[in-house]
Design an enzyme around this catalytic site. Sequence first.
Site, mmCIF file in Angstrom:
data_model
loop_
_atom_site.group_PDB
_atom_site.id
_atom_site.type_symbol
_atom_site.label_atom_id
_atom_site.label_comp_id
_atom_site.label_asym_id
_atom_site.label_seq_id
_atom_site.Cartn_x
_atom_site.Cartn_y
_atom_site.Cartn_z
ATOM 1 C CB ALA A 244 -0.893 -0.020 1.230
ATOM 2 C CB SER A 296 -9.483 -10.611 5.186
ATOM 3 O OG SER A 296 -9.124 -11.257 6.393
ATOM 4 N N GLY A 297 -7.379 -13.009 4.779
ATOM 5 C CA GLY A 297 -7.222 -14.458 4.885
ATOM 6 C C GLY A 297 -5.760 -14.866 4.925
ATOM 7 C CE LYS A 351 -8.200 -7.164 5.087
ATOM 8 N NZ LYS A 351 -6.846 -6.846 5.066
ATOM 9 C CG HIS A 354 -11.579 -7.764 8.346
ATOM 10 N ND1 HIS A 354 -10.224 -7.996 8.491
ATOM 11 C CD2 HIS A 354 -12.152 -8.995 8.279
ATOM 12 C CE1 HIS A 354 -9.985 -9.292 8.517
ATOM 13 N NE2 HIS A 354 -11.147 -9.921 8.388
ATOM 14 C CG ASN A 355 -7.111 -5.509 8.596
ATOM 15 O OD1 ASN A 355 -7.883 -6.357 8.162
ATOM 16 N ND2 ASN A 355 -5.956 -5.252 8.032
ATOM 17 C CD GLU A 358 -6.685 -9.370 11.507
ATOM 18 O OE1 GLU A 358 -7.390 -9.433 10.478
ATOM 19 O OE2 GLU A 358 -5.459 -9.237 11.464
ATOM 20 N NE ARG A 454 -1.623 -5.653 17.265
ATOM 21 C CZ ARG A 454 -1.738 -6.171 16.056
ATOM 22 N NH1 ARG A 454 -0.944 -5.771 15.094
ATOM 23 N NH2 ARG A 454 -2.645 -7.081 15.799
ATOM 24 N NE ARG A 610 -14.868 21.676 25.239
ATOM 25 C CZ ARG A 610 -15.792 22.184 24.437
ATOM 26 N NH1 ARG A 610 -17.066 22.095 24.780
ATOM 27 N NH2 ARG A 610 -15.470 22.748 23.301
#
Length: 636
Positions: A244, A296-297, A351, A354-355, A358, A454, A610
């Site tokens: 990408a 994906s896969g 996608k 999706h990630n 995941e 992470r 605020r």
Amino acid sequence: MSSKPVYVVFGVSGSGKSTVGKALSEKLEIPFYDADDFHPRSNVEKMANGMALNDEDREPWLQNLSKNIEQWSKDGGGVLACSALKVVYRKKLESSLYGGVEWIFLEGSYDLIFNRLTSREAHFFPKELLDSQFETLETWERGITIGIDQGISNIINEIELKLKMQKSQIGVVGLGVMGKSLAKNMLSKKFSVSVYNRHVEGKEVDIAKKFATNNSYVPKGFDDMSLFVNSLQTPKVILLMVNAGKAVDLVIEELLPLLEKGDCIIDGGNSHFKDTIRREKQLTDKGISFIGAGVSGGEEGALLGPSIMPGGTEEGYQNCKEFLEAIAAKDNSGNACCNYIGPNGSGHFVKMIHNGIEYAEMQLIAEIYHMLRYYIGKTPDEISEIFNVWRKQQKDSYLLEITANILLKKEGDQYLIDKVLDKAGQKGTGGWSTVAALELGTPLSTISEAVMARCLSAKKDERVEASKVYQITSSNTINDDLFLEELEKAFYFGSIVNHAIGFDVLKQASSDYNWNLNFSEVARVWTKGCIIRSDLMEKIVTLFGNRNDKPLLMFSEIVQILNNDLDALVNVVSKSLKMKCPLPILSASTNYFLNYTSAQMSANIIQAQRDYFGAHTYQRNDKAFGEHFHTDWKKL
Ligand code: NAP
């Protein structure tokens, strides 16, 4: 000038190579060459003395021809007449151009050719000469075969037709992990495929050629883009499987001058959806379809059947639907886990989320493993067994399955997982999901927490130092059986909340970008082939099938599960925190859920703060919506 194919017309003496070759060169308006004109002087002398050439004699001649073939291709193509009776000669001839050589075999019966030779020579023709040609002639699975028992114009018409028919149905650019697997998948579905990989001197050499020659389905391999494009049927369909970012733009730039209106490019990489929106506009304006398709896969999924999420114009999707749906995984009803997702960047957005889902599912399983292992004292075998039990309780998922397997893997008598460094990076889609959610102003609690976990894991050295400074000890006071029961419920709870968050982002994006996403269909595409396939996903298909516009957490079936299991979740999180065990996803799910289900949140204090320090104003719940107030909070 871009490279063009070189046509090699081959066959035994008397099959008409020169006649056909010349006629073809006239038709195609490219030069004709006779291989016999390229012999070195020593060969010419040997033949003039009536001596037969051996393979050693032929070697410099074939090498010379191969170099010339490469040059002719660069100069705009050509037709070469050459007997090329053995496979080994043909391989040498095409060695510099490989897929750029189009082989045309002239086939005729022994008697037909013998009669032709006899009449051509107008006297007796030595039969032994033709016998030896037929004995030497080897078959070749490549190229086209043309019967010579017809007139020359018919032969030329047949050549043109067959050359057109033998063009590949689809091309794949980028033979990395995914490109190779997807190309093999297409070949296994009996599509004809051309493959291209860039040539980088000393680094990336003959990648496509090696892939093509090693593959039993005989695809065409190129490192020359124009020959690659030329090898494709019209309209051309080209799948990009390159990294990408800049690489996609560079490849598109190279492809564009070689494409025509009606052709179609599919970007199957993990491109950012905004890049896809830009590219789709740029190419649509030129009459070329651009499909941004999330795939994906992983390597295995790409080979055996991935989940595919294509976005772009509906007409563009029609150009590539046949290929994408054929190679995709199949759902429980046998339908392809690939369907038109929506306009421009929607496929890549879906996608990306999706990630994101995941990321959080992986972290959820990881933190549960970590707690069971280091705070409760279970062995990896025992944890694997616990996960396998959950899998049988309609909580199965691909990620739970692979984790249960990972935990059993040993090196000698040691668990391999204990040797894996606890340092994970985040690149691309995880972080992009977080940014996209922030731009849309919609929560992404579990997913962004997984991304942050992470990032924290990556600070290994600092964590090691901090662990020495703080020396935190934990005590386990947990009743095993009850806790495991609660943990199973908490796991499912966290997973449901995580999916709800993911689909809510999709809902927001669909509305903001006018994508009109069908969430049941998105979930169905995710039921097989992809990394987040699970029993829960199957349930989500049915739920959204009834109501596309409803938040996942508001379906009565989900409400029932979460109402029943909330105490279990809260117990697990509080007991774990008491043990000083971190649980990023389960904690984030709990906080998200408790806030999501609160009619009154703490944001009134935020608004007052605020207004206090920045005169940002606030709205009142006892006044009309939209009215803004400012107060001098210091004055009591
Ligand atoms: P990869 O193994 O690194 O392969 C990348 C391919 O791109 C190579 O063929 C490389 O050619 C080519 N490439 C890179 N820069 C190029 C340039 N400037 N011009 C032409 N070609 C260029 O990557 P991959 O794992 O197959 O992934 C490809 C795409 O699919 C990525 O967007 C990735 O995020 C996405 N994806 C990957 C997975 C996975 O599990 N791996 C799953 C889903 C999606 P060279 O060989 O010459 O370097």
